[in-house]
Scaffold this motif. Sequence first.
Motif, short mmCIF file in Angstrom:
data_model
loop_
_atom_site.label_atom_id
_atom_site.label_comp_id
_atom_site.label_asym_id
_atom_site.label_seq_id
_atom_site.Cartn_x
_atom_site.Cartn_y
_atom_site.Cartn_z
N LEU A 86 40.00 43.96 32.04
CA LEU A 86 39.76 45.28 32.62
C LEU A 86 40.75 45.59 33.73
CD1 LEU A 86 35.87 45.04 32.91
CD2 LEU A 86 37.19 46.12 31.09
N ASN A 87 40.94 46.88 33.96
CA ASN A 87 41.77 47.27 35.12
C ASN A 87 40.95 47.03 36.39
OD1 ASN A 87 40.24 49.61 35.94
ND2 ASN A 87 41.16 50.77 34.28
N ARG A 89 39.70 48.82 38.80
CA ARG A 89 38.53 49.68 39.08
C ARG A 89 37.35 49.31 38.19
NH1 ARG A 89 41.44 55.55 39.62
NH2 ARG A 89 42.47 55.10 41.59
N LEU A 90 37.60 49.12 36.92
CA LEU A 90 36.52 48.74 36.01
C LEU A 90 36.02 47.33 36.31
CD1 LEU A 90 37.68 50.24 32.60
CD2 LEU A 90 35.83 51.04 34.10
N ARG A 91 36.92 46.45 36.76
CA ARG A 91 36.53 45.10 37.13
C ARG A 91 35.55 45.14 38.30
NH1 ARG A 91 41.47 42.45 38.50
NH2 ARG A 91 41.99 42.90 36.35
N TRP A 92 35.85 46.00 39.30
CA TRP A 92 34.94 46.12 40.44
C TRP A 92 33.61 46.73 39.99
CZ3 TRP A 92 32.01 49.73 42.81
CH2 TRP A 92 31.37 49.30 43.98
N LEU A 93 33.66 47.72 39.11
CA LEU A 93 32.43 48.35 38.61
C LEU A 93 31.57 47.32 37.88
CD1 LEU A 93 30.81 50.93 38.35
CD2 LEU A 93 32.05 51.39 36.22
N LEU A 94 32.19 46.49 37.06
CA LEU A 94 31.45 45.44 36.36
C LEU A 94 30.84 44.46 37.37
CD1 LEU A 94 30.61 44.02 33.73
CD2 LEU A 94 32.80 42.78 33.84
N GLN A 173 39.79 47.17 46.92
CA GLN A 173 40.10 48.18 45.90
C GLN A 173 40.54 49.49 46.55
OE1 GLN A 173 40.05 47.68 42.61
NE2 GLN A 173 40.63 49.75 42.18
#
Length: 193
Positions: A86-87, A89-94, A173
């Motif tokens: 994941l990029n 941003r998506l990594r942090w969201l996960l 981030q």
Amino acid sequence: MQDRTGPLARFVTGYVWLVRTLAGVSMLLIVAIMLAQVFWRYILGGSLIWAEELCRYLLIWQTFLVLGLAFSKGEFVALEFVPSLLNPRLRWLLKAVMAVPIVVFLGLMAWYGWDFASRFDRQTIPALDFIWTALSGEALGLSIRWVYVSVTVGLALLALHVLADLAVSFRRQVVDNLEDTASDADRTSAGTT
């Protein structure tokens, strides 16, 4: 440049120092007690009947105290396959989505750990009673609850570490996004001149 000597940074430094010191002292006590036990058993032919019990309690506290530090240093088993795809941003969201059930579980376990520990208020720690009676003539009377409450303390600290990791990665981030925006603006202004 950021000021790393603010009150929060000093608090975190003090907390890490305290936990490491307590872990070191407890390990030193465990080793000393076990060496004394070996000496008594194999040299003097007797036994310290309280040694194993006291070492067990020290090890339980040590384990629960250092859980949060181990998490913060990345020493837990982690499956990084999906997040690595994941990029940022998506990594942090996960990470944020996964933190919710983890913190809820840790909170529930800490709550029930406290409830379980409170059931043993009247039971004392036999090893400490034995030692204290030998030294002073009367039992210490320290409740075994203070052994069991290590679960609550350790899991609450671990939950705080999970939340702190989430906050730090979010801040990282945001800072990375600001730096990317600034470098894009610099490139754009350099290209127009």
